[in-house]
Design a protein around this motif. Sequence first.
Motif, PDB file in Angstrom:
ATOM      1  N   PHE A 174      30.873  45.238  14.550  1.00 53.71           N
ATOM      2  CA  PHE A 174      30.357  46.571  14.859  1.00 53.71           C
ATOM      3  C   PHE A 174      29.202  46.549  15.859  1.00 53.71           C
ATOM      4  N   THR A 175      28.993  45.437  16.539  1.00 53.92           N
ATOM      5  CA  THR A 175      28.000  45.356  17.612  1.00 53.92           C
ATOM      6  C   THR A 175      28.703  45.128  18.945  1.00 53.92           C
ATOM      7  N   ALA A 176      27.932  45.194  20.025  1.00 49.18           N
ATOM      8  CA  ALA A 176      28.525  45.158  21.363  1.00 49.18           C
ATOM      9  C   ALA A 176      28.849  43.757  21.861  1.00 49.18           C
ATOM     10  N   TYR A 177      28.303  42.727  21.226  1.00 49.09           N
ATOM     11  CA  TYR A 177      28.440  41.359  21.737  1.00 49.09           C
ATOM     12  C   TYR A 177      29.887  40.886  21.737  1.00 49.09           C
ATOM     13  N   GLY A 178      30.614  41.260  20.700  1.00 48.30           N
ATOM     14  CA  GLY A 178      32.008  40.819  20.600  1.00 48.30           C
ATOM     15  C   GLY A 178      32.142  39.583  19.727  1.00 48.30           C
ATOM     16  N   THR A 179      33.197  39.525  18.942  1.00 54.58           N
ATOM     17  CA  THR A 179      33.419  38.430  17.998  1.00 54.58           C
ATOM     18  C   THR A 179      34.832  37.896  18.167  1.00 54.58           C
ATOM     19  N   MET A 180      34.963  36.584  18.279  1.00 57.20           N
ATOM     20  CA  MET A 180      36.261  35.948  18.481  1.00 57.20           C
ATOM     21  C   MET A 180      36.963  35.766  17.135  1.00 57.20           C
ATOM     22  N   LEU A 181      37.536  36.844  16.632  1.00 57.08           N
ATOM     23  CA  LEU A 181      38.138  36.841  15.305  1.00 57.08           C
ATOM     24  C   LEU A 181      39.310  35.868  15.186  1.00 57.08           C
ATOM     25  N   LEU A 182      39.989  35.600  16.295  1.00 49.64           N
ATOM     26  CA  LEU A 182      41.197  34.764  16.249  1.00 49.64           C
ATOM     27  C   LEU A 182      40.963  33.355  16.778  1.00 49.64           C
ATOM     28  N   ALA A 183      39.695  32.956  16.907  1.00 55.24           N
ATOM     29  CA  ALA A 183      39.401  31.584  17.327  1.00 55.24           C
ATOM     30  C   ALA A 183      39.971  30.619  16.286  1.00 55.24           C
ATOM     31  N   PRO A 184      40.428  29.450  16.676  1.00 59.88           N
ATOM     32  CA  PRO A 184      40.377  28.862  18.020  1.00 59.88           C
ATOM     33  C   PRO A 184      41.607  29.172  18.889  1.00 59.88           C
ATOM     34  N   PHE A 185      42.483  30.060  18.429  1.00 55.92           N
ATOM     35  CA  PHE A 185      43.714  30.340  19.158  1.00 55.92           C
ATOM     36  C   PHE A 185      43.524  31.378  20.268  1.00 55.92           C
ATOM     37  N   SER A 186      42.464  32.128  20.198  1.00 52.85           N
ATOM     38  CA  SER A 186      42.190  33.137  21.223  1.00 52.85           C
ATOM     39  C   SER A 186      40.681  33.297  21.371  1.00 52.85           C
ATOM     40  N   ARG A 187      40.253  33.489  22.634  1.00 53.54           N
ATOM     41  CA  ARG A 187      38.836  33.742  22.905  1.00 53.54           C
ATOM     42  C   ARG A 187      38.551  35.235  23.066  1.00 53.54           C
ATOM     43  N   HIS A 188      39.539  36.046  22.812  1.00 54.01           N
ATOM     44  CA  HIS A 188      39.317  37.489  22.944  1.00 54.01           C
ATOM     45  C   HIS A 188      38.229  37.939  21.977  1.00 54.01           C
ATOM     46  N   ARG A 189      37.290  38.734  22.491  1.00 54.93           N
ATOM     47  CA  ARG A 189      36.175  39.225  21.670  1.00 54.93           C
ATOM     48  C   ARG A 189      36.464  40.657  21.218  1.00 54.93           C
ATOM     49  N   PHE A 190      36.522  40.831  19.911  1.00 52.37           N
ATOM     50  CA  PHE A 190      36.723  42.151  19.335  1.00 52.37           C
ATOM     51  C   PHE A 190      35.359  42.801  19.100  1.00 52.37           C
ATOM     52  N   ALA A 191      35.227  44.049  19.497  1.00 53.29           N
ATOM     53  CA  ALA A 191      33.955  44.748  19.330  1.00 53.29           C
ATOM     54  C   ALA A 191      34.195  46.233  19.122  1.00 53.29           C
ATOM     55  N   ILE A 192      33.524  46.777  18.113  1.00 55.04           N
ATOM     56  CA  ILE A 192      33.469  48.223  17.891  1.00 55.04           C
ATOM     57  C   ILE A 192      31.981  48.566  17.987  1.00 55.04           C
ATOM     58  N   PRO A 193      31.494  48.911  19.171  1.00 53.30           N
ATOM     59  CA  PRO A 193      30.041  48.982  19.398  1.00 53.30           C
ATOM     60  C   PRO A 193      29.377  50.230  18.810  1.00 53.30           C
ATOM     61  N   PHE A 194      29.173  50.195  17.488  1.00 56.49           N
ATOM     62  CA  PHE A 194      28.533  51.310  16.802  1.00 56.49           C
ATOM     63  C   PHE A 194      27.063  51.028  16.472  1.00 56.49           C
ATOM     64  N   THR A 195      26.723  49.739  16.267  1.00 55.33           N
ATOM     65  CA  THR A 195      25.404  49.385  15.743  1.00 55.33           C
ATOM     66  C   THR A 195      24.693  48.429  16.692  1.00 55.33           C
ATOM     67  N   PHE A 196      23.410  48.679  16.939  1.00 56.03           N
ATOM     68  CA  PHE A 196      22.638  47.757  17.763  1.00 56.03           C
ATOM     69  C   PHE A 196      22.414  46.470  16.978  1.00 56.03           C
ATOM     70  N   ILE A 197      22.228  45.369  17.688  1.00 54.88           N
ATOM     71  CA  ILE A 197      22.165  44.054  17.037  1.00 54.88           C
ATOM     72  C   ILE A 197      21.012  43.946  16.040  1.00 54.88           C
ATOM     73  N   ILE A 198      19.927  44.690  16.264  1.00 54.43           N
ATOM     74  CA  ILE A 198      18.835  44.779  15.297  1.00 54.43           C
ATOM     75  C   ILE A 198      18.642  46.256  14.986  1.00 54.43           C
ATOM     76  N   ASP A 199      19.026  46.654  13.785  1.00 50.59           N
ATOM     77  CA  ASP A 199      18.962  48.060  13.388  1.00 50.59           C
ATOM     78  C   ASP A 199      18.148  48.158  12.099  1.00 50.59           C
ATOM     79  N   PRO A 200      16.898  48.632  12.171  1.00 50.98           N
ATOM     80  CA  PRO A 200      16.053  48.677  10.972  1.00 50.98           C
ATOM     81  C   PRO A 200      16.600  49.582   9.880  1.00 50.98           C
ATOM     82  N   TYR A 201      17.327  50.640  10.246  1.00 53.48           N
ATOM     83  CA  TYR A 201      17.896  51.531   9.234  1.00 53.48           C
ATOM     84  C   TYR A 201      19.022  50.828   8.480  1.00 53.48           C
ATOM     85  N   PHE A 202      19.851  50.120   9.212  1.00 50.02           N
ATOM     86  CA  PHE A 202      20.942  49.339   8.625  1.00 50.02           C
ATOM     87  C   PHE A 202      20.369  48.322   7.640  1.00 50.02           C
TER      88      PHE A 202
END
Length: 350
Positions: free
Chosen positions: A112-140
């Motif tokens: 849920f952050t903008a950086y992207g996460t390689m969910l299918l590593a090591p078979f794929s380097r595609h980064r999945f991202a749903i950019p809803f939350t900043f990487i440091i969110d004090p409310y979260f």
Amino acid sequence: MDTLTHALSGALLARATAPMRPAPGELTSGVRTTVGFVAAAFPDCDFVLRLFDPLTYVTLHRGVTHSIILLPAWALLLAWLLSLILRQRYSWRAIYSTAALGIAIHIAGDVFTAYGTMLLAPFSRHRFAIPFTFIIDPYFTAIIAIGLVAAMLRPQGRRPAVIALLVLGGYVGFQGVLHSHAVKVGEVYAENSGLFEAEVHAFPQPLSPFYWKVIVSHGDDYQVASIDLWRTHSRKPPDPASGILGTWEKIAAGYQPASAAKWIRRGRFGDTDSQRHLAHEAWTQDIFAPFRRFAAFPALNRIEPTGNGVCVSFLDLRFTVPSLPPSLVFGLCRDSPAGPWRLEHKQGLF
């Protein structure tokens, strides 16, 4: 997401899923919370990649340790190690499910952050991202911390943890609604500007869930605006002599209502022909391939003469904040017009 927030989320999920009365051999509430805390911090052990170089870390971070394919293996390894650390007071089987949940909530939080996460590593380097939350969110983080403290005050109860997780899900859903509004602002701008084939993206920003960066991408050019979805009137410039508070106010002042948004043009290779030629030459070097794969919205940062040579640096527009130095700035330098290019890492905010 920062590692502490990840760890706390794992502890909260462990409490929320704890049995009311553990059977013999099952984890007690305290041990279960600790396992969840450790397991949810585990995927960020890939920070050791920084021992190689910053670009290796940036491009491989959130890779194999964040893979849903490898999650069962990591959970097994972690359960075995924790069983040894606990002197086999609990078997790895008793620890495994809690460890898996901790790793899973870490991966979910990063998606849920903008950086992207390689969910299918090591078979794929595609980064999945749903950019809803900043990487440091004090409310979260606060929602998680309050729920965890409330759960710990009721050792035999899990209701506070369950409620906190539901509130957290609602908060992320609310951020998703704000994301849609931010994208709509970009779509209206693109339509009004005649950029009918442009792509519109929105990214969460620090300090407030109402702060968003909107990027209208068309070819190698971008139109970028920092908007505040809450305010309807522009902010006044902060007092330059107001110290640390002034810094925060200066950052906040960079976000304006959608009706008063300041759209700034950024180019991947700069604005002039000479800039574009040199920037394109540097950008296409083989040694710069890792950054090319990573950067979703690359733009020329600057071209700096260095004696007889030159340095050309690029940034990713996802990681810029008004009034602060950009993060993750990388480039290439050479000592003469005909000399070889070498990688260069510019110090940024992070």
